[in-house]
Design an enzyme around this catalytic site. Structure first.
Site, PDB file in Angstrom:
ATOM      1  N   SER A   8      -9.723 -14.109 -16.983  1.00 28.21           N
ATOM      2  CA  SER A   8      -9.346 -15.439 -17.030  1.00 28.21           C
ATOM      3  C   SER A   8     -11.297 -16.127 -17.075  1.00 28.21           C
ATOM      4  O   SER A   8     -11.723 -15.197 -18.301  1.00 28.21           O
ATOM      5  CB  SER A   8      -8.654 -15.527 -15.877  1.00 28.21           C
ATOM      6  OG  SER A   8      -8.898 -17.134 -15.744  1.00 28.21           O
TER       7      SER A   8
ATOM      8  N   HIS B 258       0.356 -15.355 -16.181  1.00 23.65           N
ATOM      9  CA  HIS B 258      -1.056 -15.857 -15.841  1.00 23.65           C
ATOM     10  C   HIS B 258      -1.627 -15.286 -14.629  1.00 23.65           C
ATOM     11  O   HIS B 258      -1.047 -15.672 -14.233  1.00 23.65           O
ATOM     12  CB  HIS B 258      -2.143 -17.129 -16.803  1.00 23.65           C
ATOM     13  CG  HIS B 258      -3.676 -17.252 -16.551  1.00 23.65           C
ATOM     14  ND1 HIS B 258      -4.352 -16.614 -17.942  1.00 23.65           N
ATOM     15  CD2 HIS B 258      -3.809 -16.798 -15.745  1.00 23.65           C
ATOM     16  CE1 HIS B 258      -5.796 -16.705 -17.390  1.00 23.65           C
ATOM     17  NE2 HIS B 258      -5.537 -17.340 -16.535  1.00 23.65           N
TER      18      HIS B 258
ATOM     19  N   ASP C  27       1.612 -17.539 -21.112  1.00 17.49           N
ATOM     20  CA  ASP C  27      -0.236 -17.732 -20.263  1.00 17.49           C
ATOM     21  C   ASP C  27      -0.217 -18.913 -21.030  1.00 17.49           C
ATOM     22  O   ASP C  27      -0.166 -18.668 -22.261  1.00 17.49           O
ATOM     23  CB  ASP C  27      -0.410 -16.719 -20.158  1.00 17.49           C
ATOM     24  CG  ASP C  27      -1.651 -16.483 -20.217  1.00 17.49           C
ATOM     25  OD1 ASP C  27      -2.214 -18.439 -19.448  1.00 17.49           O
ATOM     26  OD2 ASP C  27      -2.679 -15.729 -19.917  1.00 17.49           O
TER      27      ASP C  27
END
Ligand SMILES: *[C@@H]1O[C@H](CO)[C@@H](O)[C@H](O)[C@H]1NC(C)=O
Ligand SMILES: *[C@@H]1O[C@H](CO)[C@@H](O)[C@H](O)[C@H]1NC(C)=O
Ligand SMILES: *[C@@H]1O[C@H](CO)[C@@H](O)[C@H](O)[C@H]1NC(C)=O
Ligand SMILES: *[C@@H]1O[C@H](CO)[C@@H](O)[C@H](O)[C@H]1NC(C)=O
Length: 401
Positions: free
Chosen positions: A189, A371, A341
């Site tokens: 991320s 995600h 995502d």
């Protein structure tokens, strides 16, 4: 009695939220994803509530709640785990115990959390790094860089660059018996954003060129110019993250001024003089046909924001902003993207641009993925997807590092 009522109330709200949270049809383990999305939404709601009541800042509430997942540096039969620091930047080392004649590979780990949250201490990351150290007989160094909003851009990046350069010193590598030709930088991320940037900065620095063998970017966010990429629109209400939540948190890395997130939500936050940069993030140019669907590219709306944030045009915030000649020199790259995502298209665009200039990329696209799966691999709610992604990543390292 009061406590029980409170718990019952909480579970009713959680249950209602779960029922209410729509998730895409072909998602894996939909009820677990619903539960995770609901927990995140409720946490975010509690944060906003506390902030509005003047009790605590939004992000501090979330941090406090996540402390329960923090681990101590506990060694086991295979791996020695040590918390230490490089010039006051906390790092956690995972050192394989098995005796070996060979030098070891190394992985530098950068955690996610929107530059505002998270730590290598979180149990899912601790498990991941421990497993990596054990399976690969690798040294893993995880970094707890400074977090926003207390420490805005570029504090997080500076810490990651500092630790990486410090670790790459000959005497430090020798101390941990690391093979200097087998070093990978990995992040998930926003940790992926940082990993991508650290790799770019080092590759384009004559003193460090060629020192990083590989980068692994797990569902990274890679630009902040266009907040309306097709995936940003399709998954604006989740699962897991909502566009509003993400924009609110990410803007804290730039400023606490509320004008920026409001403009970014409308996708009207970029200055007039940034027009020439949009060619680097143009989804109409770089997304595979399949993901364009019926989206129509619209030219950016510029110059609406009076306040000026020079960071917004900085490639150290948006690694997609470097030109092709800077991309060309990048090492072997592993990128995970998940279908459901919000950051899917950031990853897809980077892959297109890297492949266009001849960088070798292994792309793992998870059709049923969401995600953040790597951070959901421990109780109370864990996703099989997280375990699968972890195994795939470690397999890739075994074959390529
Ligand atoms: C240590 O490594 C062995 C072999 O890989 C594995 O079976 C065992 O579960 C590991 N122990 C821990 C505590 O992870
Ligand atoms: C983006 O790409 C489309 C189609 O390739 C093109 O028409 C448009 O001018 C591009 N816009 C920018 C800002 O690069
Ligand atoms: C921006 O500045 C212009 C000119 O100084 C002013 O007219 C306008 O109201 C300002 N806009 C905002 C949103 O503050
Ligand atoms: C790419 O960017 C670098 C750094 O900004 C610059 O020095 C170089 O001239 C650029 N190359 C091209 C082909 O534009």
């Amino acid at each position: 009695m009061g406590y029980k009522t409170l718990c019952l109330g909480f579970f009713c709200i959680l249950f209602a939220y779960c029922i209410y949270s729509p998730v895409p049809e072909n998602i894996e383990e939909p009820w677990k994803v619903r539960t995770i999305s609901a927990i995140i939404k409720i946490t975010s709601f509690l944060g906003t509530l506390c902030e509005n009541m003047g009790l605590m800042k939004h992000e501090d509430v979330i941090t406090t709640l996540s402390l329960v997942h923090f681990t101590k540096p506990v060694s086991d039969e295979n791996v020695t785990v040590i918390d230490t620091d490089f010039s006051n930047i906390p790092v956690r080392f995972y050192l394989p115990k098995r005796k070996s004649e060979r030098q070891r590979p190394a992985v530098i780990f950068i955690h996610g959390g929107a530059f505002v949250l998270g730590s290598y201490k979180m149990s899912a990351y601790d498990d991941l790094n421990r497993l990596t150290a054990n399976k690969l007989e690798a040294v893993v160094v995880a970094i707890d860089y400074r977090l926003a909003p207390k420490y805005p851009f570029p504090a997080a990046l500076e810490d990651c660059v500092y630790v990486t350069k410090f670790f790459l010193q000959e005497k430090v590598l020798a101390k941990y018996r690391v093979d200097p030709s087998r070093i990978c930088i990995m992040g998930d991320s926003s940790g992926g954003t940082l990993a991508a940037t650290v790799t770019q900065l080092l590759q384009n620095d004559p003193n460090f060129k060629g020192r990083i063998k590989a980068q692994a970017l797990m569902y990274p966010g890679l630009q902040s110019l266009d907040t309306f990429l097709p995936s940003h629109q399709e998954y604006q209400h989740g699962p897991v993250l909502t566009r509003e939540m993400i924009i609110k948190l990410l803007c804290l890395y730039v400023t606490e001024d509320q004008v920026l997130p409001q403009a970014a939500l409308r996708n009207e936050h970029m200055p007039e003089e940034s027009r020439h940069l949009f060619k680097f993030v143009n989804w109409s140019e770089f997304l595979p046909e399949k993901y364009k669907k019926n989206h129509v590219y619209t030219e950016p709306v510029l110059g609406k924001l009076n306040a000026s944030y020079p960071v917004l045009v900085d490639s150290r915030l948006s690694p997609l902003l470097v030109n092709d000649s800077q991309l060309q020199s990048l090492p072997l790259t592993y990128i995970v993207t998940c279908e459901h995502d919000i950051f899917r298209d950031d990853g897809l665009i980077y892959i297109s641009r890297l492949r266009n200039v001849g960088v070798q990329v292994t792309h793992e696209h998870v059709e049923k993925g969401v995600h953040g799966a790597l951070s959901f691999t421990s109780a109370p709610v864990f996703l099989n997807l997280g375990l699968k992604l972890r195994d795939k990543y470690i397999n890739w390292l075994e074959e390529n590092l």
